[in-house]
Design a protein around this motif. Sequence first.
Motif, PDB file in Angstrom:
ATOM      1  N   SER A  61       0.694  -1.226   0.038  1.00 47.61           N
ATOM      2  CA  SER A  61      -0.053  -0.105   0.006  1.00 47.61           C
ATOM      3  C   SER A  61       0.949   1.110   0.043  1.00 47.61           C
ATOM      4  O   SER A  61       0.609   2.289  -0.719  1.00 47.61           O
ATOM      5  N   ARG A  98      -8.224   3.680   3.003  1.00 51.07           N
ATOM      6  CA  ARG A  98      -6.714   3.305   3.575  1.00 51.07           C
ATOM      7  C   ARG A  98      -5.981   4.378   3.875  1.00 51.07           C
ATOM      8  O   ARG A  98      -6.119   5.119   3.172  1.00 51.07           O
ATOM      9  N   GLU A 146      -3.599  -3.794  -6.121  1.00 45.76           N
ATOM     10  CA  GLU A 146      -2.798  -4.507  -4.935  1.00 45.76           C
ATOM     11  C   GLU A 146      -3.710  -5.627  -4.461  1.00 45.76           C
ATOM     12  O   GLU A 146      -4.545  -5.603  -4.108  1.00 45.76           O
TER      13      GLU A 146
HETATM   14 MG   LIG Z   1      -1.772  -3.144   1.892  1.00 44.80          MG
END
Ligand SMILES: [Mg+2]
Length: 318
Positions: A61, A98, A146
Amino acid sequence: MIDVPTLVEQARQGRPRAVARLISLVENAAPELREVMAALAPYTGHAYTVGLTGSPGVGKSTSTSALVSAYRRLGKRVGVLAVDPSSPFSGGALLGDRVRMQDHATDPEVFIRSMATRGHLGGLSWAAPQALRVLDAAGCDVILVETVGVGQSEVEIAAQADTAVVLLAPGMGDGIQAAKAGILEIGDLFVVNKADRDGADATARELNHMLGLGEAREAGAWRPPIVKTVAARGEGVDEVVEALEKHRAWLEEHGELVVRRRRRAAQEIEAIALAALRARIGDLHGDRQLAALAEKVVAGELDPYGASDRLVAGLTTS
Ligand SMILES: [Mg+2]
Ligand SMILES: Nc1nc2c(ncn2[C@@H]2O[C@H](COP(=O)(O)OP(=O)(O)OP(=O)(O)O)[C@@H](O)[C@H]2O)c(=O)[nH]1
């Protein structure tokens, strides 16, 4: 009622809410999807897709976020699809679900979406490519996907991208772990992240050795580069972008881009067909028919192939 043509038009203009709604339709396996995909089809094929995978915590990430910044500096519109097996459906939040992605939350040229894998009706191989189509039609130049490198379908999603990036980090016994999971062979590019820690050089050397990168290759063959990064500080990320661009150029030059995309489309078609067949078996026969066949198989009156033939025959004759 969902006004599909309007939604699609707005998504094409890059309106985040419309993009988010279309991806929600994918997540929910909505009946409108068929119409949506038909409307989107002429506007797809532009985006360059990059899959990033690796063990939990290697910095996928963080790297993705740094890559978004790098591509934004190049003026590209960027999509991010984070396929997250651990989190439940976030239910439509397009932006900033996120923490690491918060930097980009207010950038209208960045679309970020996470998708959960568990519990999805058609499975990940069904949903992820359709979400990519939405982002592609929304005018993304680059889409970063991802996925955690555990579980076959997660690794597959990364492998199906135009370019697959495998991330490792030093000091996690990662080389060996990755080899076990079978993710090394999908890498077009390797990133040893957390190069600020001890052992990054050793990890890169080990990788180089395991992949046989020192050995001679066929002329013109792609030799996966290994790039060291400190994603948390953005170091080495421009080199990753450079390596990605090189791979993309190689793919185009060798006709591999279209080969990969056709392979991806074939898998996508198959996934949709299988989901449709499964649904049809359910609709036509219900559990009752299947239970009756199972009863016969258990009683030894019918073999499982014969039973399966009957089930399938019912699908084609009605
Ligand atoms: Mg991640
Ligand atoms: N020292 C160091 N830490 C880093 C670096 N890049 C990321 N991290 C840290 O490593 C941890 C995991 O980073 P993430 O980017 O969330 O890793 P991930 O691979 O996406 O993790 P999952 O999605 O949970 O599999 C975080 O605490 C990051 O701050 C780096 O280059 N150096």
